[in-house]
Write an enzyme that holds these catalytic residues in place. Structure first.
Site: not given
Ligand SMILES: NC(=O)c1ccc[n+]([C@@H]2O[C@H](COP(=O)([O-])OP(=O)(O)OC[C@H]3O[C@@H](n4cnc5c(N)ncnc54)[C@H](OP(=O)(O)O)[C@@H]3O)[C@@H](O)[C@H]2O)c1
Length: 324
Positions: A56, A122, A201, A206
């Protein structure tokens, strides 16, 4: 904040964690000062489970999290990840034991800690047997560099093979009202082997809140601009579903983000959502969801409004690195 245990005998974490990714990359520009204030406020509110990864912001996010927790290390269950190597725009998935050992040392340095509480793979590269990678991760546990192990976006079969080598405290995969692909096979496998589900998420980046601008208005460095579910007819269809979620949330006196998080918490004590934000106002709104209990009627209404598979379009432009 109430707590949940990750896996059999794993760490006790707040029922909601904090995803720190967007503080460095993918969802527009962040402000370091506000990001650090968000982490401190999260800890003050009892959110002790912080999520980052080496990729990130190409290391920026681990450094930021490390800086934020340097005087509060003992309050935090610190999770980070290895496995996605980035060189410029090129990404490769690296799972070899040598790579894992070097990645762990680099993460410890950037975070400024001597132990990672939860270390995830990951992404998986199927060319490397999972047993070999988990074996290298176990070595890190023996050395005291890592406390618990996790995987991200792996299949039920990979999870079972990994758990046969060493307990896997958590599987971190995308899970929300809009992303339910893991419910069929992965969820039962995780329960069988005693692995918790860390839902990333959890408000669909969003999308579930209805505040996300249309894809063509997002800047080029916003990952969501290119997600198939945000394109054209998919976007229209999914926006209508999100509007339904908002309507149901309003009827219950909640925001769509709160309803989405409360829905995940209602899926079982082994689910820990990690909503991401770089803003204090969203953090406080999201944290309030941890004390919401949804009635059976409301859960049924949500299920009717957004049944599994209702969302159109993939969540990534390239789905080849996720085992789903
Ligand atoms: N393992 C993996 O492969 C993987 C992949 C993706 C993410 N993750 C982890 O999971 C964490 C959470 O996932 P995510 O950040 O992708 O998605 P998310 O939590 O579903 O959504 C984050 C987005 O929603 C916005 N938001 C948050 N709370 C809101 C609220 N109450 N009202 C309106 N908007 C709100 C945030 O805005 P602002 O940005 O403006 O704050 C951000 O743009 C990440 O931070 C990361 O640590 C892991």
């Amino acid at each position: 904040m109430n707590t949940r245990t990750l896996g059999k005998g794993g760490p006790e974490v707040s029922a909601l964690g904090l995803g720190c990714m967007g503080m460095s990359e993918f969802y527009g520009t962040g402000d370091e000062k506000e990001s650090i204030a968000v982490i401190h406020r999260a800890l003050d509110l009892g959110v002790n489970f912080l999520d980052t990864a080496d990729m990130y912001g190409m290391g920026h996010n681990e450094k930021l999290v490390g800086q934020a927790i340097k005087d509060r290390r003992e309050e935090v269950v610190l999770a980070t990840k290895f496995g996605v190597r980035r060189e410029g725009a090129v990404r490769t998935i690296e799972n070899s034991p040598e790579y894992i050992r070097a990645a762990c040392d680099a993460s410890l340095r950037r975070l400024g800690v001597d132990r990672i509480d939860l270390y995830y793979m990951h992404r998986r590269n199927p060319a490397v047997p999972i047993e070999e990678s988990v074996g290298a991760m176990v070595e890190l546990v023996r050395q005291g560099k890592v406390a618990y192990l996790g995987l991200s976006e792996v299949s039920a079969e990979t999870l079972r093979r990994a758990a046969a080598v060493h307990p896997i405290a958590a599987l971190q995969s995308e899970y929300s009202l809009f992303t339910r692909g893991l419910e069929a096979e992965i969820r039962p496998a995780a329960r069988e082997v005693g692995t918790a589900l860390v839902a990333y998420s959890p408000i669909s980046r969003g999308l579930l809140t209805g505040t996300l601008p249309p894809a063509d208005e997002l800047p080029d460095d916003d990952f969501r601009k290119f997600a198939p579910r945000n394109q054209g007819e998919n976007a229209e269809h999914n926006a209508a579903l999100a509007a339904e979620v908002r309507r149901i949330a309003e009827s219950a006196g909640l925001t769509a983000a709160q309803l989405s998080l409360a829905w995940l918490l209602a899926q079982g004590d082994d689910v820990v959502p990690i909503p991401g934000t770089k803003r204090l106002k969203y953090l406080e709104e999201n944290v309030a969801a941890a004390s919401v209990t949804l009635s059976a009627e409301l859960l049924a209404e949500l299920e009717r409004a957004v049944p599994a598979g209702a969302v159109r379009g993939e969540r990534y432009p390239d789905m080849s690195s996720v085992e789903l």
